[in-house]
Design an enzyme around this catalytic site. Structure first.
Site, PDB file in Angstrom:
ATOM      1  N   SER A  63       0.848  -1.180   0.000  1.00 52.26           N
ATOM      2  CA  SER A  63       0.000   0.000   0.000  1.00 52.26           C
ATOM      3  C   SER A  63       0.885   1.231   0.000  1.00 52.26           C
ATOM      4  O   SER A  63       0.567   2.228  -0.625  1.00 52.26           O
ATOM      5  CB  SER A  63      -0.907   0.001   1.217  1.00 52.26           C
ATOM      6  OG  SER A  63      -0.136  -0.237   2.374  1.00 52.26           O
ATOM      7  N   SER A  67       4.110   1.662  -1.285  1.00 52.28           N
ATOM      8  CA  SER A  67       4.978   2.028  -2.409  1.00 52.28           C
ATOM      9  C   SER A  67       4.243   2.699  -3.579  1.00 52.28           C
ATOM     10  O   SER A  67       4.758   3.677  -4.116  1.00 52.28           O
ATOM     11  CB  SER A  67       5.842   0.856  -2.861  1.00 52.28           C
ATOM     12  OG  SER A  67       5.059  -0.162  -3.411  1.00 52.28           O
ATOM     13  N   THR A 104       9.343  -7.782  -4.971  1.00 54.09           N
ATOM     14  CA  THR A 104       9.117  -8.142  -3.566  1.00 54.09           C
ATOM     15  C   THR A 104       8.947  -9.662  -3.446  1.00 54.09           C
ATOM     16  O   THR A 104       9.061 -10.402  -4.429  1.00 54.09           O
ATOM     17  CB  THR A 104       7.896  -7.406  -2.989  1.00 54.09           C
ATOM     18  OG1 THR A 104       6.726  -7.886  -3.653  1.00 54.09           O
ATOM     19  CG2 THR A 104       7.984  -5.903  -3.192  1.00 54.09           C
ATOM     20  N   LYS A 149      12.557 -12.123  -4.954  1.00 55.48           N
ATOM     21  CA  LYS A 149      13.827 -11.403  -4.822  1.00 55.48           C
ATOM     22  C   LYS A 149      15.031 -12.265  -5.212  1.00 55.48           C
ATOM     23  O   LYS A 149      16.057 -11.744  -5.618  1.00 55.48           O
ATOM     24  CB  LYS A 149      13.996 -10.885  -3.388  1.00 55.48           C
ATOM     25  CG  LYS A 149      13.041  -9.762  -3.034  1.00 55.48           C
ATOM     26  CD  LYS A 149      13.328  -9.215  -1.649  1.00 55.48           C
ATOM     27  CE  LYS A 149      12.261  -8.210  -1.255  1.00 55.48           C
ATOM     28  NZ  LYS A 149      12.557  -7.546   0.027  1.00 55.48           N
ATOM     29  N   ASN A 151      15.997  -6.504  -5.102  1.00 60.33           N
ATOM     30  CA  ASN A 151      14.647  -5.940  -4.941  1.00 60.33           C
ATOM     31  C   ASN A 151      14.356  -4.798  -5.902  1.00 60.33           C
ATOM     32  O   ASN A 151      13.288  -4.207  -5.839  1.00 60.33           O
ATOM     33  CB  ASN A 151      14.414  -5.476  -3.496  1.00 60.33           C
ATOM     34  CG  ASN A 151      15.134  -4.177  -3.220  1.00 60.33           C
ATOM     35  OD1 ASN A 151      16.247  -3.976  -3.692  1.00 60.33           O
ATOM     36  ND2 ASN A 151      14.508  -3.291  -2.482  1.00 60.33           N
ATOM     37  N   ALA A 163      15.510 -11.263   4.379  1.00 62.96           N
ATOM     38  CA  ALA A 163      15.793  -9.996   5.060  1.00 62.96           C
ATOM     39  C   ALA A 163      17.021 -10.146   5.957  1.00 62.96           C
ATOM     40  O   ALA A 163      17.890  -9.277   5.982  1.00 62.96           O
ATOM     41  CB  ALA A 163      14.579  -9.575   5.883  1.00 62.96           C
ATOM     42  N   THR A 199      14.845 -22.406  12.713  1.00 69.52           N
ATOM     43  CA  THR A 199      15.520 -23.545  12.090  1.00 69.52           C
ATOM     44  C   THR A 199      17.019 -23.266  12.150  1.00 69.52           C
ATOM     45  O   THR A 199      17.547 -22.448  11.385  1.00 69.52           O
ATOM     46  CB  THR A 199      15.062 -23.695  10.622  1.00 69.52           C
ATOM     47  OG1 THR A 199      13.632 -23.611  10.597  1.00 69.52           O
ATOM     48  CG2 THR A 199      15.529 -24.998  10.002  1.00 69.52           C
ATOM     49  N   TYR A 251       6.818  -2.850  10.244  1.00 75.64           N
ATOM     50  CA  TYR A 251       6.302  -1.510  10.552  1.00 75.64           C
ATOM     51  C   TYR A 251       4.779  -1.498  10.738  1.00 75.64           C
ATOM     52  O   TYR A 251       4.180  -0.469  10.991  1.00 75.64           O
ATOM     53  CB  TYR A 251       6.737  -0.481   9.502  1.00 75.64           C
ATOM     54  CG  TYR A 251       6.337  -0.810   8.095  1.00 75.64           C
ATOM     55  CD1 TYR A 251       5.168  -0.300   7.554  1.00 75.64           C
ATOM     56  CD2 TYR A 251       7.125  -1.636   7.311  1.00 75.64           C
ATOM     57  CE1 TYR A 251       4.787  -0.610   6.275  1.00 75.64           C
ATOM     58  CE2 TYR A 251       6.752  -1.953   6.033  1.00 75.64           C
ATOM     59  CZ  TYR A 251       5.589  -1.437   5.508  1.00 75.64           C
ATOM     60  OH  TYR A 251       5.216  -1.753   4.236  1.00 75.64           O
ATOM     61  N   GLY A 275      10.534  -0.697  11.104  1.00 68.07           N
ATOM     62  CA  GLY A 275      11.055  -0.839   9.746  1.00 68.07           C
ATOM     63  C   GLY A 275      10.615   0.246   8.766  1.00 68.07           C
ATOM     64  O   GLY A 275      11.008   0.215   7.604  1.00 68.07           O
TER      65      GLY A 275
HETATM   66  P1  ATR Z   1      12.009 -12.840   4.449  1.00 66.18           P
HETATM   67  O1  ATR Z   1      12.545 -12.808   3.049  1.00 66.18           O
HETATM   68  O2  ATR Z   1      10.955 -11.795   4.701  1.00 66.18           O
HETATM   69  O3  ATR Z   1      13.074 -12.801   5.486  1.00 66.18           O
HETATM   70  P2  ATR Z   1      11.695 -15.703   4.593  1.00 66.18           P
HETATM   71  O4  ATR Z   1      12.877 -15.868   3.736  1.00 66.18           O
HETATM   72  O5  ATR Z   1      10.481 -16.536   4.334  1.00 66.18           O
HETATM   73  O6  ATR Z   1      11.175 -14.197   4.582  1.00 66.18           O
HETATM   74  O7  ATR Z   1      12.152 -15.887   6.121  1.00 66.18           O
HETATM   75  C1  ATR Z   1      11.258 -15.869   7.169  1.00 66.18           C
HETATM   76  C2  ATR Z   1      12.025 -15.870   8.487  1.00 66.18           C
HETATM   77  O8  ATR Z   1      11.056 -15.766   9.542  1.00 66.18           O
HETATM   78  C3  ATR Z   1      12.798 -17.158   8.736  1.00 66.18           C
HETATM   79  O9  ATR Z   1      13.905 -16.848   9.525  1.00 66.18           O
HETATM   80  C4  ATR Z   1      11.771 -17.977   9.509  1.00 66.18           C
HETATM   81  O10 ATR Z   1      12.320 -18.999  10.328  1.00 66.18           O
HETATM   82  P3  ATR Z   1      12.587 -20.462   9.694  1.00 66.18           P
HETATM   83  O11 ATR Z   1      13.839 -20.349   8.898  1.00 66.18           O
HETATM   84  O12 ATR Z   1      12.720 -21.351  10.883  1.00 66.18           O
HETATM   85  O13 ATR Z   1      11.384 -20.792   8.851  1.00 66.18           O
HETATM   86  C5  ATR Z   1      11.190 -16.908  10.391  1.00 66.18           C
HETATM   87  N1  ATR Z   1       9.883 -17.288  10.919  1.00 66.18           N
HETATM   88  C6  ATR Z   1       8.715 -17.326  10.249  1.00 66.18           C
HETATM   89  N2  ATR Z   1       7.722 -17.718  11.072  1.00 66.18           N
HETATM   90  C7  ATR Z   1       8.271 -17.918  12.296  1.00 66.18           C
HETATM   91  C8  ATR Z   1       7.766 -18.302  13.578  1.00 66.18           C
HETATM   92  N3  ATR Z   1       6.465 -18.549  13.752  1.00 66.18           N
HETATM   93  N4  ATR Z   1       8.629 -18.380  14.597  1.00 66.18           N
HETATM   94  C9  ATR Z   1       9.929 -18.121  14.438  1.00 66.18           C
HETATM   95  N5  ATR Z   1      10.480 -17.746  13.252  1.00 66.18           N
HETATM   96  C10 ATR Z   1       9.667 -17.649  12.206  1.00 66.18           C
END
Ligand code: ATR
Length: 502
Positions: free
Chosen positions: A249, A251, A294, A298, A319, A364, A385, A451, A472
């Site tokens: 919304s 950009s 986005t 990316k 990006n 990110a 993870t 944000y 952010g």
């Molecule tokens: P982005 O590009 O926005 O960083 P992404 O590559 O999908 O998005 O990464 C999402 C991040 O949020 C990862 O670090 C993910 O953890 P995992 O690698 O374990 O999946 C983290 N994340 C997402 N949901 C989560 C949750 N419920 N609890 C903890 N970490 C979470």
């Protein structure tokens, strides 16, 4: 010039008029959707063009064409005939247009329309997809003299949209209304001038009693003010944002506002895409000059770049892409936006001697880790993870751990700055906190890339403990200002910095 048409879907003529008055300055033509009127009101509709005081289209859309009319065909024809009946000598009091579906063959209606100066829109709706021979379909709609052909189709993917632009080119000679409905079609509505459409349908948002006229329509105010629809010509440079699902919304507001302030003949259009290849095919067809890429493209966009900035190479994410005669040039402004934001927040020129915790190991986090390394900081990567934390940490010899008790304990040694990069805590799940077991001491600088909400649960806790916090939004604006520079070759106007939304 393509015109803005407001679809009126009220239950009474009075209500339609009220809506029209509210939006009049954004509207060139109104479409009276008589199928949405209460049955009694339908018999009064003859009065509407005079009440409206601008050209009006009379439409009674059937259920199969996406409308609300459930009566029989005889009843529909009777209402249409009443609408067209010649009551006034002054033609401005007649409907300017009547929408007749291609399969509606009623010579008396057509004759009435011609006699009373009402132009026929010969319409075709495909609610399921895009016809394989759309060009032939459009040509077949031009039956008689000055009829206006209308084709509204429902693309299932972005390649379907591309075929519609191609059909537009192949039928460039004749007057038509052409549009794609649904989530992939918004670009055809904004770029009506490029697709050669006589008008673009809009519908008001936020009025509880008014049903949406068709899926994918924009609000007339947004069309006229945000997208500056009336200033778009075939020469207008096109910029876009893509992703899927595309939840943007800020950009379009940011870029279209600055184009307007700077008097730049350019428009910035959201184009959700089912694949980055399809997006690039469409972008090339439209001559798109620059794109904000986005989630989730990316990384996927990188193989299609003819030039990659150092940051794109080191982070493995891009990006921002800009068209050049050699192909797409790729940049990463997320990284630059992030480090500018962090340096200003911390009042430093680099991160030498700083111990930093980075929460998360996604795209990110990779950009953040690369920048922390470039700025000479030392980091601990914590991620749900653990093996992904290791992957991010490895190239920079950073510490890493799972997002567990052991990892939280390690944070004590990396507590100058904490940077939260996951989506945990974002609306609508704003009560989540990825480091809920960490006790802030009050000295940490805490940055969250989220944000929305303005203060995540994590930032609220940090602030309550006495920490300085930053969300952010600052980073988002800074990366967008870099994008502006890549797109236009011009510096972002310093006078605009600190103005709301810039
Ligand atoms: P982005 O590009 O926005 O960083 P992404 O590559 O999908 O998005 O990464 C999402 C991040 O949020 C990862 O670090 C993910 O953890 P995992 O690698 O374990 O999946 C983290 N994340 C997402 N949901 C989560 C949750 N419920 N609890 C903890 N970490 C979470």
């Amino acid at each position: 010039m393509a015109k803005i048409c407001l679809c009126l879907t009220g239950r009474t003529l009075e209500r339609d008029l009220e809506i029209l008055e509210k939006y009049r300055k954004y509207v060139d033509i109104a479409e009276l959707r008589a199928d949405c009127l209460d049955p009694d009101e339908r018999f009064q509709l003859r009065r509407f063009p005079e009440m409206a005081g601008l050209p009006v289209i009379l439409t009674i859309r059937r259920g199969i064409d996406g409308g609300k009319f459930v009566g029989g065909e005889g009843a529909r024809i009777t209402i249409l005939s009443k609408g067209l009946a010649f009551a006034e000598a002054d033609r401005r009091r007649n409907f300017a247009y009547v929408d007749l579906e291609e399969d509606l063959e009623v010579p008396s209606l057509e004759e009435a329309a011609r006699t009373f100066g009402t132009r026929i829109i010969r319409s075709y709706h495909n609610m399921q997809g895009v016809d394989s021979d759309l060009t032939g379909k459009i040509k077949a709609l031009w039956r008689v003299g000055d009829e206006l052909a209308k084709a509204a189709v429902m693309p299932q993917n972005l390649d379907d949209v591309l075929r519609v632009y191609q059909a537009a080119k192949e039928t460039a000679g004749g007057e038509k209304i052409l549009l794609c409905m649904g989530e992939y079609g918004t670009n055809t509505r904004i770029l009506a001038e490029h697709i050669g459409s006589h008008l673009s349908y809009t519908t008001v948002k936020g009025e509880a009693d008014l049903p949406a006229a068709a899926s994918g329509q924009l609000d007339p105010k947004v069309m006229a003010e945000t997208y500056r629809f009336r200033e778009i010509t075939k020469k207008t440079r096109i910029f876009a944002v893509t992703g899927y699902p595309l939840k943007v919304s800020a950009s379009p507001y940011f870029f279209n506002s600055i184009f307007s302030i700077e008097n730049t003949d350019a428009v910035y259009v959201p184009i959700p895409a089912d694949s980055i290849q399809s997006f690039l095919r469409l972008a090339e067809e439209l001559g798109v000059a620059g794109v904000s890429v986005t989630v989730p493209y990316k990384e996927a966009v990188i193989p299609f770049l003819s030039y990659k900035s150092e940051q794109v190479k080191s982070i493995g994410a891009c990006n921002t892409i800009v068209a050049s005669p050699q192909g797409w040039m790729g940049y990463n402004t997320d990284a630059q936006g992030f480090s500018d934001s962090l340096l200003e927040f911390s009042g430093r020129r680099d991160l030498k001697g700083r111990k930093i915790t980075i929460i998360g190991a996604g795209g990110a986090a990779r950009a953040v880790a690369a920048e922390v390394y470039r700025l000479k900081g030392k980091a601990l990567i914590l991620n749900r993870t653990a093996v992904r934390a290791r992957e991010v940490a490895f190239p920079y010899r950073f510490a890493w751990s799972g997002l567990d008790a052991q990892g939280i304990a390690l944070m004590d040694k990396y507590a100058d700055i904490i940077i939260q990069t996951t989506s945990v805590g974002m609306e609508p799940k704003a009560d989540a906190d990825p480091i809920e077991f960490y006790q802030f001491r009050g000295k940490e600088l805490v940055m969250d890339v989220i944000y929305k909400p303005e203060k995540t649960r994590c930032l609220q806790r940090a602030e309550a403990a006495g920490c300085r916090i930053l969300n952010g939004y600052d980073m988002l604006l800074r990366q967008a200002r870099y994008q502006y520079k890549y797109y236009t070759g011009k510096e972002f106007p310093p006078s605009l910095i600190n103005r709301v939304g810039f």
